[in-house]
Design an enzyme around this catalytic site. Structure first.
Site, PDB file in Angstrom:
ATOM      1  N   ASP A 201      40.910  37.730  42.862  1.00 43.62           N
ATOM      2  CA  ASP A 201      41.141  38.640  41.749  1.00 43.62           C
ATOM      3  C   ASP A 201      41.339  37.896  40.440  1.00 43.62           C
ATOM      4  OD1 ASP A 201      41.156  41.221  41.217  1.00 43.62           O
ATOM      5  OD2 ASP A 201      43.021  41.675  42.270  1.00 43.62           O
TER       6      ASP A 201
ATOM      7  N   ASP B 265      40.295  31.660  43.995  1.00 47.72           N
ATOM      8  CA  ASP B 265      41.095  32.860  44.199  1.00 47.72           C
ATOM      9  C   ASP B 265      40.131  34.025  43.972  1.00 47.72           C
ATOM     10  OD1 ASP B 265      43.266  34.629  44.336  1.00 47.72           O
ATOM     11  OD2 ASP B 265      43.466  34.602  42.150  1.00 47.72           O
TER      12      ASP B 265
ATOM     13  N   SER C 288      45.069  38.648  49.483  1.00 51.22           N
ATOM     14  CA  SER C 288      44.774  40.055  49.791  1.00 51.22           C
ATOM     15  C   SER C 288      44.080  40.187  51.150  1.00 51.22           C
ATOM     16  CB  SER C 288      43.875  40.628  48.684  1.00 51.22           C
ATOM     17  OG  SER C 288      43.235  41.768  49.157  1.00 51.22           O
TER      18      SER C 288
ATOM     19  N   GLU D 128      42.083  29.299  39.621  1.00 49.20           N
ATOM     20  CA  GLU D 128      43.185  30.259  39.747  1.00 49.20           C
ATOM     21  C   GLU D 128      43.460  30.975  38.431  1.00 49.20           C
ATOM     22  OE1 GLU D 128      45.477  31.945  41.035  1.00 49.20           O
ATOM     23  OE2 GLU D 128      45.383  31.368  43.130  1.00 49.20           O
ATOM     24  N   ASP D 129      43.919  32.206  38.528  1.00 50.02           N
ATOM     25  CA  ASP D 129      44.264  32.897  37.280  1.00 50.02           C
ATOM     26  C   ASP D 129      45.750  33.226  37.196  1.00 50.02           C
ATOM     27  OD1 ASP D 129      44.353  34.908  39.216  1.00 50.02           O
ATOM     28  OD2 ASP D 129      43.957  36.429  37.685  1.00 50.02           O
TER      29      ASP D 129
ATOM     30  N   ARG E 279      49.704  43.713  36.768  1.00 49.01           N
ATOM     31  CA  ARG E 279      48.608  42.792  37.136  1.00 49.01           C
ATOM     32  C   ARG E 279      49.152  41.483  37.708  1.00 49.01           C
ATOM     33  NH1 ARG E 279      44.100  43.833  32.478  1.00 49.01           N
ATOM     34  NH2 ARG E 279      43.771  45.971  33.111  1.00 49.01           N
ATOM     35  N   GLY E 280      48.579  41.099  38.821  1.00 49.95           N
ATOM     36  CA  GLY E 280      48.952  39.810  39.425  1.00 49.95           C
ATOM     37  C   GLY E 280      50.258  39.871  40.203  1.00 49.95           C
ATOM     38  N   ILE E 281      50.841  41.064  40.325  1.00 49.42           N
ATOM     39  CA  ILE E 281      52.145  41.177  41.011  1.00 49.42           C
ATOM     40  C   ILE E 281      51.922  41.825  42.381  1.00 49.42           C
ATOM     41  CG2 ILE E 281      54.395  42.356  40.886  1.00 49.42           C
ATOM     42  CD1 ILE E 281      54.383  41.898  37.953  1.00 49.42           C
TER      43      ILE E 281
END
Ligand code: BGC
Length: 981
Positions: free
Chosen positions: A14, A12, A120, A173-174, A48-50
């Site tokens: 980001d 991934d 993205s 993945e984060d 973050r992450g949304i």
């Protein structure tokens, strides 16, 4: 050949490769400023992450802006994106996660494919700005996909473009949605972040420091258990790996297996704290659209017969929680030298008490009905410690919603709490007795309907300790009449010694075993660990009581339902047979005990003689998939083979005449009747519509492995028939009369053997797998995942068309009947079949290793040896949480002794031809053969064999004929280099 299990790593963007959070935040800040909205740092953190639109909605909500039109929302989201893109132009190497780029380069140096997978649309631009686009073989971004994570599209597309099967892809993945997407794609996953933030990730790393790349590529885990000599250790506690460790650390004794669960059940930690009782089954219904004659009536599954290893720990009314913040350290391990499982952890309570806990448990190999758990707590300051242990009255089996084994009645006898357990479907009973002590003093239980609780507390001074001891006895209806179950359990319990004694007795047992059986490897601590672990689990799974056998997971788990397969005869028995030969007898007696069921099964299959069920506990066929199970008639010859090997190794003619011969004859009868002489094949004896070990090819004619083995079986059965008539005429007559066997039937076995149809392809100069195999559809092996059973991925009608092999089949034939083929035929046959094998079964690699070693294919030999030896350590098949792979454990011994050691038994006797894999500096192994004990060793300078006990023996060692005598070790003089290859 692919060197590693992982062939592609998908990142991934980001939070995994770069941190673009600050640019996103800048985008939102500018949007908020432009519209006069409030925007705090705390709000920025929450976003973050949304996704963009969701973030916008949160900001609007925080600002009390309701009822915004979709058009406005879209416009504002676009506006923010424009600000973001402007800001991101300032990205530089300080925004890249430390260590990730060198990690990616290391992957590429090892020929691992690398892809970037981001939702993205800006991902390619970010890579360009950082000038790292070239690091990735593929970039899949928001412009390519139509569905965002947790939909697996982005990962699946990358795998497709890279040409790597999903099963061999590893995702970094984060975000929880990305972890879920990887799971749905059937890919492995490593979380980047914190364990709390990514609870579903199988493993989480905080950053890219300390990754063991080799471990990662072999096992999808960035570390391996550190080899600690005789210990297999879980150093770090990971809730998602707990089931795996429960299998790996299980202590078993052939009669039951106590999984290595944590004593304290903890929310969020998956656990199956079972004691699986070998041979105790529950039934399940099979649903058929159309039930054909001979189909099994019901499924069978071994049952969890006890949940008694549960303990709650309280200090000053605070309950210990493994997942809580107070856990300071944790280790759980198997002590293979002592045959026990241990655990140590340190907990700091909210009030600052340092609590050190040590636990140990065993399933006694000496008293097969006895198991023990000890739980000792030591505290650093004055406090109140309370311990509570429970025994569940309705232990649940993993694959079933409802408890099916229940305690009918609890009772008390002579200071022991008793329980009469029963399977609701099979009616089989278990007698159970337990006793709990606190610092050695007996504590009374509280018996409720569904459980027994024993609870006690003590006020401890600083440095003081409290010890809970729990002894249990488990007896089943397999070895004891129902009416006596409880009496027997209590008697066993009463005669068992104290806890320390039991641990000592167990350690003595294992010391004696290791003296006889240990294999030493120099040069690879990991291989040494793998081999010892194989020997340990193999030995502790063997029941020896003649009423049980070893299932495909031993007693460590129930993935295979506790079913017994050909695994026992062909893979599990060999290490026992050549270290403690007499101990193999019980497993063969088990077969004899189900011979009547096998006769019934032959009738159901409209055949003669006896047909042992492919999957069996009670002897009834419980395999659902008839085409790749019932049709595996080769099991019949495997039983005959194991009987013959056992008698050869022990000289136990008593067993042969009492049981072995009858099994050989009855199964030969079945095969003789199943096949026939086919005019189109030159009147040769053919076995049509069978399945060999390769379960991807069903309903084939003349599987070479099956036919060669049947040929041997017919000949050997006829020889035993003749020998028995001469040597034990009375017993012979009794047996023949009882089963209606006459000389002309034995003649017909000889006839079938001499006219056996044996597949051969002149053009390729190989033994083909079967009559159809060469004509099947060619397969692009790079698209087929290795190490997994592809039957769950492909419709059977497609699979059966493919020239694809699940596991050693013809290659196993090359090992078992090596004398029948010249070296070039073996090489061509091996290479042809190896190239088409996906090793979808754990029974495969070990056999390929043996044949490769014989052919001097050093790389293959070592690669496949490791595949077997590290099967469970690497969790190669991803299912060790449901039990270790028992056949593979035995196969590891075979790969070492038959493979590198070159051990073969021929009509002339024993031969050995040790060779050294490059990765090791030496190894040595013991061997028991026809009453003699030998030790074989090999290093880069020499190859030695020594007779340790027994009469002088002539063998072939490194191609020389040698006469061995005690005290006169022999060193090979042959000029051949020790190195393999
Ligand atoms: C293998 C069989 C084996 C069974 C149990 C299957 O996947 O193909 O050969 O007997 O597993 O281990």
């Amino acid at each position: 050949m692919f060197k590693h299990h992982i062939r592609a790593v998908l990142f991934d963007l980001d939070g995994v490769v770069v941190r673009t959070d600050r640019f996103h935040e800048l985008g939102w800040v500018r949007l908020a400023e432009a519209h006069g909205w409030d925007f705090s740092a705390e709000l920025g953190h929450r976003l973050r992450g949304i996704s963009r639109l969701e973030s916008l909605d949160i900001i609007l909500g925080e600002n009390g802006l309701a009822g915004v039109s979709d058009a406005d929302r879209t416009a504002w989201a676009e506006e923010k994106n424009a600000y973001y893109r402007e800001a991101v132009q300032g990205i530089d190497e300080t925004d890249v996660l430390p260590g990730v780029l060198s990690f990616i380069r290391e992957l590429r140096e090892r020929d691992i494919k690398v892809a970037l997978c981001s939702a993205s649309k800006n991902a390619p631009e970010v890579l360009q700005l950082l000038k790292i686009t070239d690091l990735f073989d593929e970039v899949v971004c928001g412009l390519d996909i139509t569905r965002s994570k947790p939909d697996p599209q982005v990962f699946e597309m990358a795998a497709e473009r890279l040409g790597v099967p999903n099963f061999h892809c590893l995702v970094f993945e984060d975000a929880p949605s990305g972890v879920e997407a990887a799971r749905r794609a059937g890919m492995k996953c490593v979380g980047v972040g914190t364990a709390e933030g990514l609870p579903e990730a199988p493993v989480v790393i905080p950053n890219y420091a300390n990754i063991d790349i080799e471990a990662l590529l072999d096992s999808a885990r960035p570390f391996r258990p550190e080899p600690h000599g005789w210990r297999l250790v879980e150093d770090q506690f990971r809730p998602r790996r707990s089931l795996y460790w429960e299998s790996m650390l299980a202590v078993t004794n052939g009669v039951f297996g106590v999984r290595g669960n944590l004593e304290e059940s903890t929310p969020g930690v998956e656990s199956y704290p079972a004691t699986l009782v070998n041979g105790v089954v529950g039934y399940t219904d099979y649903q058929y659209m159309w039930k054909f004659p001979g189909f099994p009536d019901r499924g069978h599954c071994v049952r969890n017969g006890g949940e008694w290893t549960l303990v709650e720990l309280w200090v000053d009314e605070e309950r210990f929680d493994m997942a809580g913040p107070g856990l300071k350290s944790h280790r759980r391990w198997l002590d293979m030298k002592a045959g026990s499982m241990h655990r140590e952890f340190v907990w700091e309570t909210a009030t600052g008490v340092r609590v050190e806990v040590k636990t140990r448990r065993l399933a006694s190999m000496v008293r097969r009905e006895t198991a023990v758990l000890e739980y000792t707590v030591r505290v650093s300051q004055d406090c109140e410690v309370r311990l509570l242990t429970r025994t569940v009255g309705k232990p649940r089996s993993r694959h079933f919603k409802e408890a099916e084994v229940v305690c009918r009645e609890w009772g008390q006898r002579e200071g022991w709490t008793t329980g009469h357990f029963e399977s609701l479907t099979s009616g089989q009973g278990i007698g159970y007795a337990e006793q709990v002590t606190a610092n050695g003093e007996l504590v009374s239980p509280l018996v409720a309907k569904d459980e027994v609780r024993v609870e006690f507390s003590r006020a401890l001074k600083a440095g003081g300790s409290l010890r809970l001891g729990k002894r249990v006895a488990i007896v089943t209806e397999l070895e004891c009449p129902r009416a006596d179950l409880l009496t027997r359990a209590v008697n066993c319990a009463l005669t068992a010694p104290e806890i320390d004694w039991l641990f000592q007795e167990q350690a003595d047992f294992w010391e004696r075993y290791w003296e006889k059986a240990d294999i030493v490897i120099e040069g690879s601590a990991l291989d040494q660990l793998g081999v010892r672990l194989s020997l340990f689990h193999n030995r502790q799974s063997v029941p020896e009581d003649g009423v049980r056998s070893v299932s495909a997971n031993g007693q460590t788990g129930d993935n295979y339902g506790g079913h017994v397969f050909w695994d026992t005869e062909m893979y599990i028995i060999p290490p026992i047979l050549y270290s403690e030969p007499e101990r193999a007898r019980g497993m063969l007696e088990y077969r004899y005990g189900i011979l009547d069921k096998a006769r019934e099964q032959a009738r159901r299959m409209q055949g003669k003689g006896a047909l042992f069920s492919w999957n069996s506990i009670t002897g009834e066929e419980c395999a659902h998939v008839y085409e790749a199970s019932t049709a595996e008639y080769h099991l019949q010859s495997a039983v005959a083979w194991a009987v013959d090997r056992y008698v050869e190794a022990t000289g136990d003619l008593e067993f042969l005449y009492a049981m072995g011969a009858e099994m050989m004859f009855e199964t030969a009868r079945f095969l003789r009747d199943r096949g026939c002489f086919v005019p189109h094949k030159g009147d040769r004896f053919c076995l049509n519509v069978v399945c060999g070990p390769n379960e991807y090819s069903c309903g084939v004619d003349n599987n070479a492995y099956t036919n060669y083995l049947a040929q041997w079986h017919f000949r050997r059965a006829a020889e035993v028939f003749a020998d028995m008539e001469r040597q034990a005429p009375e017993r012979f007559r009794e047996l023949c009369a009882r089963i209606g066997l006459e000389a002309d039937e034995a003649d017909s076995w000889q006839d079938a053997a001499s006219r056996m149809y044996l597949p051969w392809d002149e053009a390729l100069g190989i033994v083909p797998q079967d009559d159809q195999f060469l004509g099947r559809d060619p397969v692009d092996m790079s698209k087929i995942p290795l190490h997994t059973d592809v039957r769950s991925l492909v419709h059977p009608l497609n699979l059966w068309r493919m020239q694809l092999i699940k596991q050693a089949d013809t290659v196993l034939l090359l090992f078992l009947f090596g004398d029948l083929f010249d070296r070039e035929t073996k090489r061509r046959t091996y290479e042809f079949h190896e190239a088409r094998t996906n090793h979808g079964s754990s029974l495969s690699g070990c056999i390929h290793s043996i044949v490769a070693a014989e052919l001097g294919l050093a790389e293959d030999a070592y690669h496949f040896f490791r595949e077997a030896a590290l099967m469970d350590i690497n969790d190669l098949k991803g299912n060790t949480d449901g039990g270790v792979h028992s056949a593979c454990l035995g196969g590891t011994w075979m790969a070492l002794v038959n493979g590198f050691g070159g051990m073969r038994e021929t009509a002339e006797g024993l031969s050995l031809d040790p060779a050294l894999p490059e990765a090791w500096s030496g190894y040595s192994f013991p061997l028991v053969w026809r009453g003699r004990r030998l030790r074989v060793s090999c290093d880069s300078e020499s190859r030695r064999v020594e007779l340790l006990s027994g009469d002088p023996l002539d063998i072939v060692f490194a191609s020389e004929e040698v006469s061995l005598k005690i005290g006169q070790p022999h060193e090979a003089t042959h000029a051949k280099a020790c190195a393999l290859g």
